[in-house]
Design a protein around this motif. Structure first.
Motif, mmCIF file in Angstrom:
data_model
loop_
_atom_site.group_PDB
_atom_site.id
_atom_site.type_symbol
_atom_site.label_atom_id
_atom_site.label_comp_id
_atom_site.label_asym_id
_atom_site.label_seq_id
_atom_site.Cartn_x
_atom_site.Cartn_y
_atom_site.Cartn_z
ATOM 1 N N GLY A 175 4.317 50.559 80.553
ATOM 2 C CA GLY A 175 5.588 50.713 81.274
ATOM 3 C C GLY A 175 6.772 50.624 80.327
ATOM 4 N N THR A 176 6.734 49.652 79.426
ATOM 5 C CA THR A 176 7.826 49.463 78.455
ATOM 6 C C THR A 176 8.003 50.725 77.614
ATOM 7 O OG1 THR A 176 7.322 47.104 78.338
ATOM 8 C CG2 THR A 176 8.546 48.022 76.480
ATOM 9 N N GLN A 177 6.916 51.272 77.123
ATOM 10 C CA GLN A 177 7.011 52.449 76.251
ATOM 11 C C GLN A 177 7.387 53.700 77.053
ATOM 12 O OE1 GLN A 177 7.078 52.363 73.030
ATOM 13 N NE2 GLN A 177 6.657 50.172 73.002
ATOM 14 N N SER A 194 3.702 56.035 87.405
ATOM 15 C CA SER A 194 2.827 54.865 87.295
ATOM 16 C C SER A 194 2.157 54.671 88.646
ATOM 17 C CB SER A 194 3.677 53.642 86.923
ATOM 18 O OG SER A 194 3.062 52.458 87.375
ATOM 19 N N THR A 195 0.817 54.758 88.677
ATOM 20 C CA THR A 195 0.147 54.540 89.973
ATOM 21 C C THR A 195 0.324 53.088 90.417
ATOM 22 O OG1 THR A 195 -1.923 54.466 88.712
ATOM 23 C CG2 THR A 195 -1.525 56.415 90.058
ATOM 24 N N GLY A 196 0.459 52.153 89.457
ATOM 25 C CA GLY A 196 0.736 50.760 89.817
ATOM 26 C C GLY A 196 2.065 50.667 90.560
ATOM 27 N N GLY A 205 -6.541 41.507 91.343
ATOM 28 C CA GLY A 205 -6.760 42.086 90.018
ATOM 29 C C GLY A 205 -7.925 43.051 89.993
ATOM 30 N N ALA A 206 -8.343 43.468 91.206
ATOM 31 C CA ALA A 206 -9.421 44.470 91.288
ATOM 32 C C ALA A 206 -8.797 45.858 91.285
ATOM 33 C CB ALA A 206 -10.204 44.271 92.588
ATOM 34 N N LEU A 207 -9.616 46.884 91.051
ATOM 35 C CA LEU A 207 -9.102 48.248 91.150
ATOM 36 C C LEU A 207 -9.073 48.676 92.606
ATOM 37 C CD1 LEU A 207 -10.813 50.133 88.170
ATOM 38 C CD2 LEU A 207 -8.486 49.231 88.311
ATOM 39 N N ASP A 248 0.857 56.931 83.858
ATOM 40 C CA ASP A 248 0.650 55.557 83.369
ATOM 41 C C ASP A 248 -0.243 54.850 84.390
ATOM 42 O OD1 ASP A 248 1.025 52.750 83.374
ATOM 43 O OD2 ASP A 248 3.204 52.858 83.223
ATOM 44 N N GLY A 249 -1.459 54.498 83.966
ATOM 45 C CA GLY A 249 -2.363 53.773 84.881
ATOM 46 C C GLY A 249 -3.246 54.687 85.700
ATOM 47 N N PHE A 250 -3.240 55.953 85.414
ATOM 48 C CA PHE A 250 -4.114 56.924 86.075
ATOM 49 C C PHE A 250 -4.424 58.026 85.080
ATOM 50 C CE2 PHE A 250 -5.240 60.733 88.355
ATOM 51 C CZ PHE A 250 -6.042 60.289 89.380
ATOM 52 N N GLY A 262 4.306 35.955 81.077
ATOM 53 C CA GLY A 262 5.761 35.847 80.838
ATOM 54 C C GLY A 262 6.550 37.048 81.318
ATOM 55 N N ARG A 263 5.874 38.034 81.883
ATOM 56 C CA ARG A 263 6.610 39.247 82.301
ATOM 57 C C ARG A 263 7.462 38.974 83.538
ATOM 58 N NH1 ARG A 263 3.441 44.570 83.379
ATOM 59 N NH2 ARG A 263 2.098 43.102 84.474
ATOM 60 N N ARG A 264 8.654 39.545 83.563
ATOM 61 C CA ARG A 264 9.519 39.550 84.749
ATOM 62 C C ARG A 264 10.136 40.937 84.836
ATOM 63 N NH1 ARG A 264 7.198 35.473 84.625
ATOM 64 N NH2 ARG A 264 7.901 33.327 85.012
ATOM 65 N N ILE A 279 11.837 46.042 82.349
ATOM 66 C CA ILE A 279 10.743 45.071 82.167
ATOM 67 C C ILE A 279 11.150 44.089 81.072
ATOM 68 C CG2 ILE A 279 8.320 44.777 81.512
ATOM 69 C CD1 ILE A 279 7.937 47.776 82.332
ATOM 70 N N TYR A 280 11.091 42.798 81.401
ATOM 71 C CA TYR A 280 11.435 41.757 80.427
ATOM 72 C C TYR A 280 10.240 40.867 80.147
ATOM 73 C CZ TYR A 280 16.260 42.999 81.509
ATOM 74 O OH TYR A 280 17.426 43.688 81.682
ATOM 75 N N HIS A 281 10.390 40.025 79.136
ATOM 76 C CA HIS A 281 9.429 38.966 78.883
ATOM 77 C C HIS A 281 10.235 37.716 78.556
ATOM 78 C CE1 HIS A 281 6.348 36.505 77.043
ATOM 79 N NE2 HIS A 281 5.467 37.283 77.623
ATOM 80 N N LYS A 304 -9.226 39.123 85.239
ATOM 81 C CA LYS A 304 -10.026 40.067 86.025
ATOM 82 C C LYS A 304 -9.613 41.499 85.680
ATOM 83 C CE LYS A 304 -12.402 40.884 90.048
ATOM 84 N NZ LYS A 304 -11.900 40.691 91.391
ATOM 85 N N ARG A 305 -8.289 41.743 85.590
ATOM 86 C CA ARG A 305 -7.794 43.097 85.269
ATOM 87 C C ARG A 305 -8.293 43.521 83.895
ATOM 88 N NH1 ARG A 305 -1.818 41.575 86.099
ATOM 89 N NH2 ARG A 305 -1.310 43.523 85.032
ATOM 90 N N LEU A 306 -8.287 42.562 82.973
ATOM 91 C CA LEU A 306 -8.723 42.875 81.604
ATOM 92 C C LEU A 306 -10.206 43.251 81.599
ATOM 93 C CD1 LEU A 306 -7.654 42.993 78.754
ATOM 94 C CD2 LEU A 306 -7.979 40.527 78.565
ATOM 95 N N VAL A 319 0.806 46.367 68.838
ATOM 96 C CA VAL A 319 1.275 45.030 68.433
ATOM 97 C C VAL A 319 2.478 45.198 67.518
ATOM 98 C CG1 VAL A 319 0.649 42.869 67.289
ATOM 99 C CG2 VAL A 319 -1.077 44.149 68.566
ATOM 100 N N GLY A 320 3.493 44.354 67.773
ATOM 101 C CA GLY A 320 4.719 44.430 66.974
ATOM 102 C C GLY A 320 5.878 44.690 67.916
ATOM 103 N N GLU A 321 7.076 44.761 67.367
ATOM 104 C CA GLU A 321 8.257 44.951 68.229
ATOM 105 C C GLU A 321 8.120 46.254 69.011
ATOM 106 O OE1 GLU A 321 12.069 44.809 66.219
ATOM 107 O OE2 GLU A 321 11.135 43.406 64.825
#
Ligand code: AP5
Ligand code: MG
Length: 211
Positions: free
Chosen positions: A14-16, A30-32, A56-58, A84-86, A126-128, A136-138, A165-167, A193-195
């Motif tokens: 989502g962030t990207q 985003s299907t989510g 956390g199930a599909l 995103d997510g589909f 930590g997501r909000r 999207i923040y953290h 569960k999602r993982l 990973v990274g900024e």
């Protein structure tokens, strides 16, 4: 450009997507987000999806496929889309393939954002999200400005238990979608990973959209 974003929960899809769509001028689907809107609207789809999501199930393929395919058939997707997510199961990937072929269309790139499992839980907990702007923040990694803090929301599936569960669903059901697209040479992988800005640059380079 027709593009798919794949990655574990908290990979930064989502962030990207929010960064990328500025340049690419294609809708971010985003299907989510679609399912969360359906839950909020208490639509038939939302009522059926709610419990799966919170655990956390599909959500079952038969509920998601129709909604996602109908969305990419809308007018604003004529010159492309960023999914995103589909798809996140093999039957979803096959249904998308069939729908694209029927319209004589094809995908340009399947972008996989890799983030190791041990970084995922802290990103999720930590997501909000700002319900007004969608930002999207953290709490630690991308702190929100003071003036919006009071209105931020915490997703009901962003608990440690649902996140684990999602993982595990990601590894069992979604990761097998990647070889499906590798066969067609569509997959590009980037280190997530990274900024966030560094990750955006990697994605732009990998997808040849950095001009
Ligand atoms: P969905 O909404 O798609 O959730 P997800 O795949 O679990 O992914 P997230 O939205 O949690 O993570 P993200 O990769 O977007 O990360 P973000 O950018 O927010 O799906 C939710 C549920 O809906 C599913 O569990 C399922 O029930 C259902 N569903 C949806 N689609 C479905 C389908 N096709 N089939 C069946 N069911 C479906 O970032 C996360 C956090 O990390 C943020 O706080 C952010 O600020 C931070 N962050 C981002 N990038 C970085 C970075 N580089 N460094 C540090 N922190 C970062
Ligand atoms: Mg997301």
């Amino acid at each position: 450009m027709r593009m798919i974003l794949i990655g574990p929960p908290g990979a930064g899809k989502g962030t990207q997507a929010k960064q990328l769509k500025e340049n690419l001028n294609i809708p971010h689907i985003s299907t989510g987000d679609m399912l969360r809107a359906a839950v909020a609207a208490e639509s038939e789809l939302g009522k059926q999806a709610k419990d799966f999501m919170e655990r956390g199930a599909l959500v079952p393929d038969e509920l998601v496929i129709g909604a996602a395919i109908a969305r990419i058939q809308q007018n604003d997707c004529k010159s492309g889309f960023m999914l995103d997510g589909f798809p996140r199961t093999l039957p979803q990937a096959e249904a998308l393939d069939k729908a694209l072929k029927a319209a004589s269309l094809s995908l340009d790139v399947v972008l996989v954002i890799d983030v190791p499992d041990d970084l995922i839980v802290s990103r999720i907990i930590g997501r909000r999200q700002d319900p007004v702007t969608g930002e999207i923040y953290h709490l630690e990694f991308n702190p929100p400005p003071a003036e919006v803090v009071d209105r931020l929301v915490h997703r009901p599936d962003d608990t440690e238990e649902a996140c684990r569960k999602r993982l595990s669903k990601y590894h069992a059901e979604t990761a097998p979608v990647i070889p499906f697209y590798e066969e067609n040479g569509l997959v590009k992988r980037v280190d997530g990973v990274g900024e966030p800005i560094k990750v955006t640059k990697r994605i732009r380079r990998a997808t040849n959209t950095d001009n």
